[in-house]
Design a protein around this motif. Structure first.
Motif, mmCIF file in Angstrom:
data_model
loop_
_atom_site.group_PDB
_atom_site.id
_atom_site.type_symbol
_atom_site.label_atom_id
_atom_site.label_comp_id
_atom_site.label_asym_id
_atom_site.label_seq_id
_atom_site.Cartn_x
_atom_site.Cartn_y
_atom_site.Cartn_z
ATOM 1 N N ARG A 40 -0.644 -7.581 7.135
ATOM 2 C CA ARG A 40 -0.384 -7.292 5.224
ATOM 3 C C ARG A 40 0.140 -7.566 4.327
ATOM 4 O O ARG A 40 0.447 -7.526 3.171
ATOM 5 N N GLY B 24 0.283 -10.750 3.102
ATOM 6 C CA GLY B 24 0.123 -11.506 2.251
ATOM 7 C C GLY B 24 0.178 -10.725 1.581
ATOM 8 O O GLY B 24 0.273 -11.016 -0.146
ATOM 9 N N THR B 25 0.922 -9.366 1.726
ATOM 10 C CA THR B 25 1.438 -8.546 -0.041
ATOM 11 C C THR B 25 2.839 -9.404 -0.665
ATOM 12 O O THR B 25 2.937 -9.573 -1.959
ATOM 13 N N PHE C 73 1.102 -12.847 -1.791
ATOM 14 C CA PHE C 73 0.232 -12.786 -3.175
ATOM 15 C C PHE C 73 1.038 -12.018 -4.670
ATOM 16 O O PHE C 73 0.771 -12.341 -5.894
ATOM 17 N N ASP D 162 1.571 -13.233 -7.965
ATOM 18 C CA ASP D 162 0.568 -12.468 -9.608
ATOM 19 C C ASP D 162 1.501 -13.055 -9.956
ATOM 20 O O ASP D 162 1.528 -13.314 -11.413
ATOM 21 N N ARG E 26 -2.658 -11.511 -12.843
ATOM 22 C CA ARG E 26 -3.414 -10.671 -11.638
ATOM 23 C C ARG E 26 -4.668 -10.918 -11.148
ATOM 24 O O ARG E 26 -4.550 -10.911 -10.226
ATOM 25 N N ARG F 246 -4.719 -13.497 -8.840
ATOM 26 C CA ARG F 246 -3.901 -13.000 -7.628
ATOM 27 C C ARG F 246 -5.538 -11.776 -6.520
ATOM 28 O O ARG F 246 -6.110 -12.299 -5.763
ATOM 29 N N THR G 284 -8.494 -14.758 -5.464
ATOM 30 C CA THR G 284 -8.285 -15.702 -4.632
ATOM 31 C C THR G 284 -8.176 -14.301 -3.220
ATOM 32 O O THR G 284 -8.502 -14.655 -1.969
ATOM 33 N N ALA G 285 -7.823 -13.005 -3.504
ATOM 34 C CA ALA G 285 -6.995 -12.639 -2.208
ATOM 35 C C ALA G 285 -8.829 -11.829 -1.926
ATOM 36 O O ALA G 285 -9.326 -11.867 -0.153
ATOM 37 N N GLY H 285 -3.173 -9.396 -0.085
ATOM 38 C CA GLY H 285 -3.330 -9.390 -1.895
ATOM 39 C C GLY H 285 -4.378 -8.458 -2.424
ATOM 40 O O GLY H 285 -4.104 -8.896 -3.891
ATOM 41 N N THR I 171 5.424 -2.913 -6.687
ATOM 42 C CA THR I 171 5.562 -4.124 -5.785
ATOM 43 C C THR I 171 5.626 -2.677 -4.675
ATOM 44 O O THR I 171 5.054 -2.839 -3.248
#
Length: 452
Positions: A83, A86-87, A90, A94, A99, A102, A105-106, A147, A381
């Protein structure tokens, strides 16, 4: 600057929106949040239930049942490890593409990875590659979940009226019991109407197809809110824009760590009343999994009301007091409650209902426990990273740790995991009080401490 100016209330948010493209209020944001979180938690519980009733027999039939379950839980944890990656990935998408790109896609990656699990071959067809393939799909789910953060929970927190922030903080958490209810009901139905052979052959795959369909519906529901000019402007006005991950870590590192560990008690409790008891009943009793899934559904209903109660209590007494009080209650619960799983139907029901009530009270306020202490520039974030790390440390290895402890030390030993989570939560809350708001102006510091 006053706290009210820094943290706009719902009237200010609605006024901004009305100037743009019509009236938008916190209730509309809440609907989008619930839809998004319910779809994510449905995916989560579909895999979690399958990791108990399917994968040990499908992927690891050559191992003893306990070892098969342990390996299944090890693969389960891979999503939580993935995870944060992934953050980071993405967030970059972004910043470069926006957004909407993002989120689309996620969620497409999440849906694709989830439905791909339905095509996983068994050990009889692919040997050791069956486990490797399942692990790859699980990592894909984790990257996608990192994401899928859309910023709506943070926007909801900022748009909430000053005296109802606890109530609005619990709204995203309702997705967990809703997702569990639907996933448990679907698996229970399939286990009841299908023979064991048909369920293991093809029946278990159906919920993963349903998860893909729900993801598609949720995607359009969330895009309808997130990509509109109104909300794009609101994100910008509230400074909810993605900043580079390493920049956020440099600026907010200590507070991100505190935020990740503050809700540890609730995240540990999360799996102790969902995944772990199902595995214990499946391995060590003659009870049908479908019957215990129905007990879980009763517990989930109790959890819904407890989550809602947490909002009322947080608004009256403060979020920190609710988190601290429930952490102490979870610590007490850990000392005796796991043994109720050996008490037959009555013991299981008491364990699940009381556990879900504690979980709801704690989990209801676990989202963004220290978000008010983040600088506005890094809040978007930092909140995403905090959520990822909280799930990783609090929940990712909870089923595996609890199972190992109970196998080698008895059910009472599994409570040690809960106890450790409760103690860490109390420590993190203390650190947050002393360090978490140290960088804020005095007026915002008092307001954040009151809200937190």
């Amino acid at each position: 600057m006053s706290a009210k100016a820094e943290l706009p209330n719902s009237e200010g948010l609605e006024h901004d929106a009305a100037e743009l493209h019509g009236r938008v209020d916190a209730g509309e944001i809440a609907v989008g949040v619930i839809i998004g979180r319910t779809s994510e938690f449905f995916d989560f519980f579909v895999y979690a239930i399958a990791s108990v009733v399917v994968f040990p027999r499908l992927i690891f039939p050559h191992l003893p049942p306990i070892e098969g379950m342990i390996w299944s839980f090890a693969i389960f944890a891979l999503a939580f490890l993935a995870r944060p990656l992934g953050t980071a990935f993405f967030i970059a998408i972004d910043r470069r593409f926006g957004r909407a790109t993002r989120l689309t896609t996620a969620l497409l990656l999440l849906g694709t990875s989830t439905v791909a699990v339905a095509f996983t071959p068994g050990h009889a067809q692919a040997g050791v590659w069956a486990a490797i393939i399942l692990g790859i799909f699980r990592i894909g789910q984790g990257v996608a979940l990192g994401g899928a953060w859309d910023g709506l929970p943070s926007l909801l927190a900022l748009s909430a009226p000053e005296k109802r922030k606890g109530w609005y903080a619990m709204v995203p958490q309702l997705g967990a019991p809703f997702g569990l209810l639907v996933a448990s009901a679907l698996f229970a139905y399939l286990l009841i109407v299908l023979s064991a052979e048909d369920f293991l052959d093809w029946g278990w795959r159906y919920p993963f197809f349903c998860a893909f369909a729900i993801n598609v519906v949720a995607l359009f529901a969330r895009l309808r809110i997130v990509v509109t000019p109104t909300f794009q402007e609101l994100f910008e006005r509230r400074e909810l824009q993605p900043t580079p991950v390493f920049e956020a870590i440099r600026a907010e590192g200590p507070r991100i760590v505190i935020g990740a560990f503050a809700p540890l008690a609730s995240f540990a409790m999360f799996h102790m009343v969902t995944v772990f008891p199902l595995s214990w009943v499946f391995l060590f009793t003659r009870e049908e999994p479908s019957r215990f899934l129905m007990i879980e559904m009763v517990g989930a209903v109790a959890g819904i009301f407890a989550i809602m109660a947490s909002g009322v209590l947080a608004d009256r007494y403060g979020r920190r007091k609710v988190l601290g009080g429930t952490a102490a209650a979870i610590a007490a619960f850990s000392g005796f409650a796991p043994q109720l799983l050996e008490g037959g139907t009555v013991g299981e029901l008491v364990f699940m209902v009381s556990g879900f009530i504690l979980l709801g009270l704690a989990f209801g306020q676990a989202s963004g426990a220290v978000a008010n202490s983040f600088a506005k520039r890094h809040r978007y974030t930092s909140s995403a990273l905090t959520s990822d790390l909280a799930w990783l440390f609090g929940a990712g290895f909870a089923p595996l740790a609890a199972l190992l402890l109970s196998v080698y030390g008895g059910l009472l030993a599994s409570g040690a995991y809960l106890l450790s989570g409760a103690l860490v939560t109390l420590l993190a809350l203390w650190l947050n009080r002393t360090l978490g708001h140290s960088h804020l102006p005095e007026g915002r510091k008092r307001a954040a401490e009151k809200a937190g």
